[in-house]
Design a protein around this motif. Sequence first.
Motif, PDB file in Angstrom:
ATOM      1  N   ASP A  59      25.606  14.573  -6.469  1.00  0.00           N
ATOM      2  CA  ASP A  59      26.733  13.784  -5.947  1.00  0.00           C
ATOM      3  C   ASP A  59      26.931  14.061  -4.462  1.00  0.00           C
ATOM      4  O   ASP A  59      27.130  13.149  -3.661  1.00  0.00           O
ATOM      5  CB  ASP A  59      28.031  14.117  -6.693  1.00  0.00           C
ATOM      6  N   ASP A  60      26.876  15.341  -4.100  1.00  0.00           N
ATOM      7  CA  ASP A  60      27.064  15.725  -2.699  1.00  0.00           C
ATOM      8  C   ASP A  60      25.975  15.133  -1.808  1.00  0.00           C
ATOM      9  O   ASP A  60      26.254  14.672  -0.701  1.00  0.00           O
ATOM     10  CB  ASP A  60      27.078  17.251  -2.559  1.00  0.00           C
ATOM     11  N   VAL A  61      24.742  15.137  -2.276  1.00  0.00           N
ATOM     12  CA  VAL A  61      23.624  14.606  -1.493  1.00  0.00           C
ATOM     13  C   VAL A  61      23.757  13.095  -1.317  1.00  0.00           C
ATOM     14  O   VAL A  61      23.535  12.565  -0.219  1.00  0.00           O
ATOM     15  CB  VAL A  61      22.275  14.961  -2.162  1.00  0.00           C
ATOM     16  N   VAL A  62      24.166  12.400  -2.364  1.00  0.00           N
ATOM     17  CA  VAL A  62      24.351  10.947  -2.274  1.00  0.00           C
ATOM     18  C   VAL A  62      25.479  10.635  -1.291  1.00  0.00           C
ATOM     19  O   VAL A  62      25.356   9.738  -0.449  1.00  0.00           O
ATOM     20  CB  VAL A  62      24.622  10.342  -3.672  1.00  0.00           C
ATOM     21  N   ARG A  63      26.579  11.357  -1.370  1.00  0.00           N
ATOM     22  CA  ARG A  63      27.692  11.144  -0.436  1.00  0.00           C
ATOM     23  C   ARG A  63      27.277  11.439   1.006  1.00  0.00           C
ATOM     24  O   ARG A  63      27.667  10.739   1.933  1.00  0.00           O
ATOM     25  CB  ARG A  63      28.893  12.005  -0.835  1.00  0.00           C
ATOM     26  N   TRP A  64      26.480  12.488   1.181  1.00  0.00           N
ATOM     27  CA  TRP A  64      25.980  12.827   2.509  1.00  0.00           C
ATOM     28  C   TRP A  64      25.147  11.665   3.072  1.00  0.00           C
ATOM     29  O   TRP A  64      25.326  11.273   4.223  1.00  0.00           O
ATOM     30  CB  TRP A  64      25.137  14.104   2.439  1.00  0.00           C
ATOM     31  N   ALA A  65      24.257  11.122   2.262  1.00  0.00           N
ATOM     32  CA  ALA A  65      23.419  10.001   2.705  1.00  0.00           C
ATOM     33  C   ALA A  65      24.277   8.784   3.045  1.00  0.00           C
ATOM     34  O   ALA A  65      24.040   8.098   4.043  1.00  0.00           O
ATOM     35  CB  ALA A  65      22.387   9.652   1.632  1.00  0.00           C
ATOM     36  N   TRP A  66      25.285   8.522   2.232  1.00  0.00           N
ATOM     37  CA  TRP A  66      26.168   7.368   2.468  1.00  0.00           C
ATOM     38  C   TRP A  66      26.944   7.542   3.776  1.00  0.00           C
ATOM     39  O   TRP A  66      27.054   6.614   4.574  1.00  0.00           O
ATOM     40  CB  TRP A  66      27.122   7.191   1.292  1.00  0.00           C
ATOM     41  N   ARG A  67      27.476   8.746   4.001  1.00  0.00           N
ATOM     42  CA  ARG A  67      28.204   9.013   5.250  1.00  0.00           C
ATOM     43  C   ARG A  67      27.290   8.862   6.463  1.00  0.00           C
ATOM     44  O   ARG A  67      27.684   8.331   7.498  1.00  0.00           O
ATOM     45  CB  ARG A  67      28.825  10.411   5.232  1.00  0.00           C
TER      46      ARG A  67
END
Length: 138
Positions: free
Chosen positions: A101-109
């Motif tokens: 989840d953290d990695v996906v959010r990082w990519a989105w940001r």
Amino acid sequence: MQQMSARAEYALLAVLDLARHSSEDDPSSVGQVAERTGAPRKYLVEILQQLKKNFIVASRRGRYGGYYLKRPAHHISAAQVLDAVEPEPVQEPDAEASPDDDVVRWAWRRAEKARMQVLSDVSIAALLQRSQAGDEAV
């Protein structure tokens, strides 16, 4: 791919319209902007108020009042308009988020930051110039 919200689109259309049709000496009414852009009048009032609060547009009261750009179009970026009407939401940390989840959010940001950087480099004057040239290529 994330699509532009109606609020963002109407805000950009309103600012382009004001750049094209209004000045401090000859502001445009909400009705005029709504008619020219196709934006719902009630929705446009809210958008213009947000743009005014963020120093993108100014207004003049009275019988011959209306809205106009507060600064020259070449000093207003598309990103500034979008930030005015859709400020970035504050993300609360999620204690139950997985590493994925953290990695996906990082990519989105990261993607959002790149998108806003591109929009920061595009002035309202440049959009207006492309529109007048009939150039739809992005």
